[in-house]
Design a protein around this motif. Structure first.
Motif, PDB file in Angstrom:
ATOM      1  N   LYS A   1       5.144  -6.437   6.753  1.00  0.00           N
ATOM      2  CA  LYS A   1       5.037  -7.891   6.830  1.00  0.00           C
ATOM      3  C   LYS A   1       4.458  -8.478   5.548  1.00  0.00           C
ATOM      4  O   LYS A   1       4.922  -9.512   5.058  1.00  0.00           O
ATOM      5  N   GLN A   2       3.451  -7.809   4.988  1.00  0.00           N
ATOM      6  CA  GLN A   2       2.846  -8.307   3.743  1.00  0.00           C
ATOM      7  C   GLN A   2       3.849  -8.281   2.598  1.00  0.00           C
ATOM      8  O   GLN A   2       3.962  -9.247   1.835  1.00  0.00           O
TER       9      GLN A   2
ATOM     10  N   THR B   1       0.831  -1.203   0.000  1.00  0.00           N
ATOM     11  CA  THR B   1       0.000   0.000   0.000  1.00  0.00           C
ATOM     12  C   THR B   1       0.866   1.255   0.000  1.00  0.00           C
ATOM     13  O   THR B   1       1.815   1.361   0.756  1.00  0.00           O
TER      14      THR B   1
ATOM     15  N   GLU C   1       5.664   6.316   9.152  1.00  0.00           N
ATOM     16  CA  GLU C   1       4.213   6.226   9.146  1.00  0.00           C
ATOM     17  C   GLU C   1       3.661   4.950   8.514  1.00  0.00           C
ATOM     18  O   GLU C   1       2.475   4.664   8.635  1.00  0.00           O
ATOM     19  N   THR C   2       4.487   4.173   7.862  1.00  0.00           N
ATOM     20  CA  THR C   2       4.005   2.934   7.250  1.00  0.00           C
ATOM     21  C   THR C   2       3.712   1.901   8.325  1.00  0.00           C
ATOM     22  O   THR C   2       4.564   1.597   9.161  1.00  0.00           O
ATOM     23  N   ASP C   3       2.494   1.374   8.308  1.00  0.00           N
ATOM     24  CA  ASP C   3       2.095   0.407   9.315  1.00  0.00           C
ATOM     25  C   ASP C   3       2.912  -0.875   9.189  1.00  0.00           C
ATOM     26  O   ASP C   3       3.259  -1.305   8.088  1.00  0.00           O
ATOM     27  N   ILE C   4       3.191  -1.492  10.299  1.00  0.00           N
ATOM     28  CA  ILE C   4       4.020  -2.700  10.310  1.00  0.00           C
ATOM     29  C   ILE C   4       3.384  -3.830   9.500  1.00  0.00           C
ATOM     30  O   ILE C   4       4.091  -4.695   8.955  1.00  0.00           O
ATOM     31  N   THR C   5       2.057  -3.832   9.397  1.00  0.00           N
ATOM     32  CA  THR C   5       1.397  -4.881   8.614  1.00  0.00           C
ATOM     33  C   THR C   5       1.771  -4.786   7.140  1.00  0.00           C
ATOM     34  O   THR C   5       1.833  -5.810   6.446  1.00  0.00           O
ATOM     35  N   VAL C   6       2.023  -3.579   6.654  1.00  0.00           N
ATOM     36  CA  VAL C   6       2.444  -3.405   5.263  1.00  0.00           C
ATOM     37  C   VAL C   6       3.828  -4.017   5.070  1.00  0.00           C
ATOM     38  O   VAL C   6       4.077  -4.729   4.093  1.00  0.00           O
TER      39      VAL C   6
ATOM     40  N   GLN D   1       4.463   5.092   1.313  1.00  0.00           N
ATOM     41  CA  GLN D   1       5.212   4.399   2.356  1.00  0.00           C
ATOM     42  C   GLN D   1       6.350   5.286   2.843  1.00  0.00           C
ATOM     43  O   GLN D   1       7.233   5.633   2.076  1.00  0.00           O
TER      44      GLN D   1
ATOM     45  N   SER E   1       8.894  -0.114   2.630  1.00  0.00           N
ATOM     46  CA  SER E   1       8.752  -1.571   2.760  1.00  0.00           C
ATOM     47  C   SER E   1       9.201  -2.275   1.484  1.00  0.00           C
ATOM     48  O   SER E   1       9.832  -3.344   1.541  1.00  0.00           O
TER      49      SER E   1
END
Length: 245
Positions: free
Chosen positions: A106-107, A92, A99-104, A95, A162
């Motif tokens: 990991k994906q 997503t 501010e990039t969420d950790i779930t991004v 990035q 990411s």
């Protein structure tokens, strides 16, 4: 007839890579996480008269899928000559590092890094039966740490964290994998297909899919005296094709 497995090959660069290798006489196992899309891609190639191809369902994010694909392929062949780790995602956007969420993260890493490792480890036994095995990890110029520290680089301001980190990690894996296989006939290389107009980037890239696939194919068909443990990218140094890590 030499055999090749290409992940994420039902469209774009992976699909064109399959086409070009078929044209060179390879038997292609066209990897797709969606079997229906994989079969559609195969049907299109067969309509072009390229018949030495079949789909294989493989989702590089899913360990069970990778294991099932290995078992299926093992029932069909004893030797795999080429593995092209092509499947990848950008994650997503935008990035940034803070501010990039950790779930991004990991994906993206699941597909671009961990998936490559798991697929490589799953199929390496079939590849060891080949007299001239080749592993091609499809990377990106954005995976170069050296270039990211060069303000004069034309993509210096493009830093989707990411994606950048996952491709840098993939490059590192390529180096160590080539080292671990240094006393064998394996050739292991990372290839940046270039900034290409595909669905991956909303067709914003200036490069063409056939040109991008040709770069991947070049590494897949290396002669025994060819290089290993290299990062090829025409984007930075077209005179040599070798990019800094």
């Amino acid at each position: 007839m030499k055999t090749v497995l290409i992940t994420g090959a039902n469209k774009s660069i992976g699909f064109e890579t399959a086409r070009q290798l078929l044209q060179q006489g390879y038997y292609v196992f066209l990897g797709s996480r969606d079997m229906q899309k994989g079969q559609q891609a195969v049907s299109q190639l067969q309509a072009e008269g390229l018949n030495q191809v079949e789909p294989i369902e493989i989702d590089v994010d899913d360990s069970k899928s990778i294991k099932a694909a290995r078992e299926e392929l093992g029932q069909k062949i004893d030797t795999l000559d080429v593995l092209i780790n092509n499947a990848g995602i950008s994650g997503t956007m935008p990035q940034t590092s803070l501010e990039t969420d950790i779930t991004v993260f990991k994906q993206v890493f699941d597909t671009n890094f961990f998936g490559v490792i798991e697929v490589t480890q799953a199929f390496i036994d079939l590849m060891k039966n080949s007299p001239e095995p080749r592993i091609v990890n499809v990377t990106s110029g954005l995976g170069s740490l050296t270039l990211h520290n060069d303000p004069s680089w034309k993509h210096y301001q493009v830093k989707p964290i990411s994606y950048v980190a996952s491709k840098a990690a993939l490059n590192a894996y390529t180096i160590v994998l080539a080292y671990d296989l240094r006393d064998t006939s394996f050739k292991v290389n990372a290839v940046d297909p270039g900034y290409t107009a595909t669905d991956f980037n909303n067709h914003s890239g200036p490069g063409t899919v056939p040109d991008a696939a040709a770069r991947v194919v070049k590494a897949a068909v290396l002669r025994p005296d060819g290089p290993t443990g290299q990062f090829f990218s025409d984007d930075n140094v077209p005179e040599t094709g070798i990019s800094p890590w």
